[in-house]
Design a protein around this motif. Structure first.
Motif, PDB file in Angstrom:
ATOM      1  N   ARG A  37      -6.672  20.302  38.361  1.00 43.64           N
ATOM      2  CA  ARG A  37      -5.350  20.912  38.427  1.00 43.64           C
ATOM      3  C   ARG A  37      -4.830  21.007  36.998  1.00 43.64           C
ATOM      4  NH1 ARG A  37      -4.699  23.606  42.797  1.00 43.64           N
ATOM      5  NH2 ARG A  37      -2.498  23.757  42.138  1.00 43.64           N
ATOM      6  N   PHE A  38      -4.635  22.221  36.511  1.00 47.33           N
ATOM      7  CA  PHE A  38      -4.315  22.385  35.092  1.00 47.33           C
ATOM      8  C   PHE A  38      -3.443  23.613  34.897  1.00 47.33           C
ATOM      9  CE2 PHE A  38      -5.240  24.051  30.798  1.00 47.33           C
ATOM     10  CZ  PHE A  38      -4.880  22.946  30.045  1.00 47.33           C
ATOM     11  N   ASN A  39      -2.420  23.456  34.074  1.00 43.48           N
ATOM     12  CA  ASN A  39      -1.578  24.551  33.640  1.00 43.48           C
ATOM     13  C   ASN A  39      -1.230  24.285  32.178  1.00 43.48           C
ATOM     14  OD1 ASN A  39       1.344  25.652  33.110  1.00 43.48           O
ATOM     15  ND2 ASN A  39       0.542  26.884  34.799  1.00 43.48           N
ATOM     16  N   PRO A  40      -1.611  25.163  31.259  1.00 37.31           N
ATOM     17  CA  PRO A  40      -1.436  24.854  29.831  1.00 37.31           C
ATOM     18  C   PRO A  40       0.014  24.734  29.383  1.00 37.31           C
ATOM     19  CG  PRO A  40      -2.219  27.107  30.132  1.00 37.31           C
ATOM     20  CD  PRO A  40      -2.309  26.436  31.460  1.00 37.31           C
ATOM     21  N   VAL A  41       0.934  25.412  30.064  1.00 33.62           N
ATOM     22  CA  VAL A  41       2.335  25.272  29.680  1.00 33.62           C
ATOM     23  C   VAL A  41       2.813  23.851  29.966  1.00 33.62           C
ATOM     24  CG1 VAL A  41       4.673  26.161  29.987  1.00 33.62           C
ATOM     25  CG2 VAL A  41       2.717  27.717  30.155  1.00 33.62           C
ATOM     26  N   THR A  47       4.127  18.425  27.279  1.00 26.16           N
ATOM     27  CA  THR A  47       3.700  17.120  26.762  1.00 26.16           C
ATOM     28  C   THR A  47       4.216  16.906  25.347  1.00 26.16           C
ATOM     29  OG1 THR A  47       1.711  17.085  28.139  1.00 26.16           O
ATOM     30  CG2 THR A  47       1.705  15.693  26.183  1.00 26.16           C
ATOM     31  N   TRP A  48       4.065  17.915  24.491  1.00 26.81           N
ATOM     32  CA  TRP A  48       4.571  17.793  23.123  1.00 26.81           C
ATOM     33  C   TRP A  48       6.101  17.646  23.125  1.00 26.81           C
ATOM     34  CZ3 TRP A  48       3.946  22.138  18.858  1.00 26.81           C
ATOM     35  CH2 TRP A  48       4.387  21.631  17.625  1.00 26.81           C
ATOM     36  N   ALA A  49       6.769  18.432  23.967  1.00 16.13           N
ATOM     37  CA  ALA A  49       8.233  18.368  24.028  1.00 16.13           C
ATOM     38  C   ALA A  49       8.717  16.987  24.451  1.00 16.13           C
ATOM     39  CB  ALA A  49       8.762  19.425  24.985  1.00 16.13           C
ATOM     40  N   ALA A  50       7.995  16.324  25.342  1.00 17.54           N
ATOM     41  CA  ALA A  50       8.385  14.988  25.787  1.00 17.54           C
ATOM     42  C   ALA A  50       8.175  13.953  24.686  1.00 17.54           C
ATOM     43  CB  ALA A  50       7.581  14.605  27.027  1.00 17.54           C
ATOM     44  N   GLU A  51       7.144  14.149  23.877  1.00 15.04           N
ATOM     45  CA  GLU A  51       6.802  13.162  22.849  1.00 15.04           C
ATOM     46  C   GLU A  51       7.641  13.328  21.577  1.00 15.04           C
ATOM     47  OE1 GLU A  51       2.642  13.827  22.354  1.00 15.04           O
ATOM     48  OE2 GLU A  51       2.073  12.686  24.147  1.00 15.04           O
ATOM     49  N   SER A  52       7.845  14.569  21.132  1.00 15.90           N
ATOM     50  CA  SER A  52       8.563  14.816  19.869  1.00 15.90           C
ATOM     51  C   SER A  52       9.415  16.064  20.022  1.00 15.90           C
ATOM     52  CB  SER A  52       7.575  14.981  18.714  1.00 15.90           C
ATOM     53  OG  SER A  52       6.754  13.856  18.565  1.00 15.90           O
ATOM     54  N   PRO A  53      10.507  15.998  20.760  1.00 18.52           N
ATOM     55  CA  PRO A  53      11.242  17.201  21.139  1.00 18.52           C
ATOM     56  C   PRO A  53      11.791  18.022  19.976  1.00 18.52           C
ATOM     57  CG  PRO A  53      12.498  15.209  21.660  1.00 18.52           C
ATOM     58  CD  PRO A  53      11.116  14.777  21.321  1.00 18.52           C
ATOM     59  N   ASP A  54      12.047  17.399  18.826  1.00 14.55           N
ATOM     60  CA  ASP A  54      12.654  18.122  17.709  1.00 14.55           C
ATOM     61  C   ASP A  54      11.641  18.774  16.775  1.00 14.55           C
ATOM     62  OD1 ASP A  54      15.234  17.497  18.535  1.00 14.55           O
ATOM     63  OD2 ASP A  54      15.255  15.608  17.415  1.00 14.55           O
ATOM     64  N   ASP A  55      10.360  18.580  17.019  1.00 17.22           N
ATOM     65  CA  ASP A  55       9.349  19.179  16.143  1.00 17.22           C
ATOM     66  C   ASP A  55       9.461  20.700  16.170  1.00 17.22           C
ATOM     67  OD1 ASP A  55       8.404  16.703  15.514  1.00 17.22           O
ATOM     68  OD2 ASP A  55       6.462  16.929  16.521  1.00 17.22           O
ATOM     69  N   PRO A  56       9.402  21.370  15.000  1.00 18.08           N
ATOM     70  CA  PRO A  56       9.426  22.834  15.000  1.00 18.08           C
ATOM     71  C   PRO A  56       8.158  23.408  15.620  1.00 18.08           C
ATOM     72  CG  PRO A  56       9.444  21.948  12.740  1.00 18.08           C
ATOM     73  CD  PRO A  56       9.363  20.786  13.676  1.00 18.08           C
ATOM     74  N   ALA A 111       8.750  34.928  27.746  1.00 16.77           N
ATOM     75  CA  ALA A 111       8.180  35.714  28.840  1.00 16.77           C
ATOM     76  C   ALA A 111       6.749  35.279  29.152  1.00 16.77           C
ATOM     77  CB  ALA A 111       8.227  37.202  28.488  1.00 16.77           C
ATOM     78  N   MET A 112       5.943  35.122  28.115  1.00 13.57           N
ATOM     79  CA  MET A 112       4.540  34.734  28.321  1.00 13.57           C
ATOM     80  C   MET A 112       4.449  33.353  28.975  1.00 13.57           C
ATOM     81  SD  MET A 112       2.312  37.084  27.177  1.00 13.57           S
ATOM     82  CE  MET A 112       0.848  36.163  26.699  1.00 13.57           C
ATOM     83  N   LEU A 113       5.126  32.382  28.381  1.00 12.38           N
ATOM     84  CA  LEU A 113       5.031  31.020  28.893  1.00 12.38           C
ATOM     85  C   LEU A 113       5.720  30.875  30.243  1.00 12.38           C
ATOM     86  CD1 LEU A 113       5.713  29.013  25.596  1.00 12.38           C
ATOM     87  CD2 LEU A 113       3.507  29.600  26.619  1.00 12.38           C
ATOM     88  N   GLY A 114       6.815  31.611  30.436  1.00 10.90           N
ATOM     89  CA  GLY A 114       7.504  31.543  31.717  1.00 10.90           C
ATOM     90  C   GLY A 114       6.657  32.059  32.853  1.00 10.90           C
ATOM     91  N   ALA A 115       5.974  33.172  32.630  1.00 11.46           N
ATOM     92  CA  ALA A 115       5.097  33.713  33.670  1.00 11.46           C
ATOM     93  C   ALA A 115       3.940  32.763  33.951  1.00 11.46           C
ATOM     94  CB  ALA A 115       4.574  35.083  33.242  1.00 11.46           C
ATOM     95  N   MET A 116       3.291  32.283  32.892  1.00 17.56           N
ATOM     96  CA  MET A 116       2.159  31.368  33.083  1.00 17.56           C
ATOM     97  C   MET A 116       2.576  30.096  33.806  1.00 17.56           C
ATOM     98  SD  MET A 116       0.417  31.537  29.334  1.00 17.56           S
ATOM     99  CE  MET A 116      -0.212  33.036  28.602  1.00 17.56           C
ATOM    100  N   ARG A 117       3.777  29.662  33.550  1.00 18.92           N
ATOM    101  CA  ARG A 117       4.273  28.402  34.109  1.00 18.92           C
ATOM    102  C   ARG A 117       4.266  28.420  35.632  1.00 18.92           C
ATOM    103  NH1 ARG A 117       7.781  24.627  31.337  1.00 18.92           N
ATOM    104  NH2 ARG A 117       8.364  23.044  32.866  1.00 18.92           N
ATOM    105  N   ILE A 118       4.500  29.572  36.226  1.00 20.13           N
ATOM    106  CA  ILE A 118       4.552  29.652  37.690  1.00 20.13           C
ATOM    107  C   ILE A 118       3.265  30.228  38.269  1.00 20.13           C
ATOM    108  CG2 ILE A 118       7.058  29.835  37.718  1.00 20.13           C
ATOM    109  CD1 ILE A 118       6.715  32.870  38.191  1.00 20.13           C
ATOM    110  N   GLY A 119       2.250  30.441  37.412  1.00 17.89           N
ATOM    111  CA  GLY A 119       0.984  30.987  37.900  1.00 17.89           C
ATOM    112  C   GLY A 119       0.945  32.489  37.968  1.00 17.89           C
TER     113      GLY A 119
END
Length: 565
Positions: A37-41, A47-56, A111-119
């Motif tokens: 079960r895998f979704n890259p978003v 995962t990155w946002a949870a670990e270091s949310p302020d990273d550019p 748009a790209m990540l939002g679409a991928m996020r829901i499959g």
């Protein structure tokens, strides 16, 4: 705040050790494991946002190099959630194709990540597509939604009226009739939950259209695993690590945008740079590199050939650490000029296709042999075979293939969407046939010869266009060159060079003769161009590859001024 974050980045310098330190060890030990079960978003961005949310995460610049937006990884994740909820509210669901044609703006990522996020499955399109192109793509892919800007909306309306949802970026309260402003839709949907476990690793992720240099574009369907596949592109070829600012010069509509501006870079915690360039020139490119301290730069060979004509000395490129190129092989003379101009930086060639990730490349940890494609990327089993799938001798030209049995590399496409015959044509036995020709030397370096239909046969000699182009480009009067074959009753084909001249040179019969004599000294005499033509532009695909098939048509129709005999 964002400017401070960017300035505070601990950017790797030129003395940073290579990510791929020992090629042979990495080849022997490296593997990618994609969960069932895998979704890259969710797996990479969140995962990155949870670990270091302020990273550019994404720096967007306008055509002059001024900052339009700098999104932290937390802001990028939020934008993907809002877009996903806007799509769901408009009736877009898992498996639906979404046509996305946007310039280099932050909304492209949403748009790209939002679409991928829901499959849902984005199908990015270059901004130069015509209404006819758009109609073909939407029709063949049975797309249900579109996301574009005001100019694109007019094209979509001229092409197709039956979409479930149409989103317009940048329209505000003045969206065209039948269109919803994308920003307003995302704001109305708001941040919140999206499907928690939306996709299997084999579910569709992206639908790309090939460049179509010979036939109508084929639809390349990638799976969710493709998002993780580009880890090798970013880590080994782009040599990225946390703190890097990576800029791949690309239109958002072709696969190079996935190579250099999506999951591989985010997985390696590097900030992606996108620039809304017009027609690129050396001063603008150098200005962006210097002003923003870009550390990793990737551009097509055609752009490097323009850049080496520029004035390196006007700009401080000391932050620039690693340079790469792909699309077509980069000629040795351009590599030399770039190294001289940048104070020692090598351009590392990489090779792959819309159907793959980066599969063959040059790396900092091993010798670069100018003109060579390099050696296989860890995780990819590449070789050269004859038409029957048998190994060829060292130095013999054959078919570049990817071994997909018994182990399929992560990131290799499963087939052409809706075209079983085309899929069967390239997957034969244990190999995927790329359609490219190359030779292997005794150390496993690949040497590109050309596309299967680009190799020239002249007086029983087989001549790869690349080696002749490299010789022509070494002439100081030539900025860019394409070599093709013209049918000839005596020699089967004649070698023909079509050149763009460097500033200050005029296309004369005398110059054409000088180029011919020069090439005779650079390579075997039978390879020299029997004809030399001078043009202002060369026809190219949206991905920057020279359309040699079109040049052959020009020759057949006698549409080129001849500069030499």
């Amino acid at each position: 705040m964002h400017a401070d974050l960017l300035a505070a980045l601990d950017r790797p310098g030129r003395d940073a050790p290579p990510r791929l330190s020992d090629y042979d060890d990495e080849r022997a030990s490296f593997s990618l494991e994609v969960p069932e079960r895998f979704n890259p978003v969710l797996a990479i961005v969140e995962t990155w946002a949870a670990e270091s949310p302020d990273d550019p995460a994404v720096l967007t610049l306008d055509g002059a190099g001024d900052v339009v937006a700098l999104q932290s990884i937390a802001e990028l994740a939020q934008a993907s959630r809002e877009a996903a909820r806007a799509f769901l509210a408009a009736g877009v669901t898992k498996g639906d194709h979404v046509f996305i044609m946007l310039p280099r703006v932050p909304e492209w990522y949403a748009a790209m990540l939002g679409a991928m996020r829901i499959g849902a499955v984005p199908m990015p399109g270059p901004n130069l597509l015509t209404a006819k192109d758009i109609s073909d793509r939407i029709d063949r892919a049975e797309a249900v939604a579109a996301v574009t800007d005001v100019a694109g909306a007019a094209k979509v309306d001229a092409a197709w009226g039956g979409l479930t949802a149409r989103f317009c970026v940048g329209a505000g309260n003045h969206a065209p009739e039948g269109w919803t402003d994308f920003g307003a839709a995302c704001a109305a949907a708001g941040d919140g939950e999206t499907p928690q476990d939306p996709t299997h690793r084999d579910d569709p992720l992206l639908l790309y259209f090939t460049s179509g240099t010979v036939s109508a574009p084929k639809m390349v369907q990638h799976t969710q695993a493709y998002g993780l596949g580009h880890v090798v592109t970013a880590r080994f070829w782009h040599d990225l690590r946390p703190g890097d600012l990576h800029w791949t010069v690309t239109d958002t509509g072709w696969a190079k945008a996935a190579w250099g501006g999506l999951f591989g870079q985010l997985h390696e915690l590097a900030c992606i740079v996108q620039v809304a360039l017009g027609k690129p020139d050396a001063d603008t490119i150098f200005g962006v590199l210097a002003r923003h301290g870009v550390t990793s730069f990737c551009a097509p060979p055609t752009l490097y050939r323009t850049l080496v004509q520029g004035d390196f000395g006007k700009h401080d490129l000391s932050k620039l650490r690693h340079c790469t190129s792909a699309g077509e092989p980069l000629n040795p003379e351009v590599i030399r000029a770039w190294k001289d101009g940048t104070g020692g930086l090598t351009v590392y060639d990489g090779y792959g296709q819309t159907e793959t990730c980066c599969v063959v490349a040059n790396y900092r940890s091993m010798e670069v042999r100018p003109g060579s494609m390099g050696r296989p990327v860890p995780g990819w089993d590449m070789t050269v075979v004859d038409d029957d799938g048998q190994p060829v001798e060292t130095g013999e030209v054959g078919n570049v293939v990817v071994r997909h049995e018994p182990v399929r590399p992560v990131g290799l496409f499963p087939g052409y969407h809706g075209d079983e015959r085309a899929t069967e044509g390239v997957f034969r036995g244990p190999f995927y046939y790329t359609g490219d020709k190359a030779a292997l030397d005794e150390d496993g370096y690949f040497w590109f010869e050309g596309r299967g239909d680009d190799v020239i046969t002249s007086s029983a000699y087989r001549i790869g266009p690349f080696e002749v182009e490299s010789a022509v480009l070494a002439h100081p009067a030539v900025m860019e060159c394409a070599v093709v074959g013209r049918d000839d009753p005596e020699r089967t084909q004649l070698v023909v060079a079509i050149c763009i001249l460097a500033p200050g040179h005029e296309g004369t019969p005398e110059l054409a003769k000088d180029i011919q004599d020069f090439v005779k000294q650079q390579s075997a005499p039978y390879k020299y161009p029997r004809e030399v033509h001078f043009v202002d532009e060369l026809p190219k695909t949206v991905s920057g590859k020279i359309r040699r098939v079109e040049l052959r048509g020009w020759l057949a129709d006698e549409r080129l001024p001849r500069g030499g005999a």
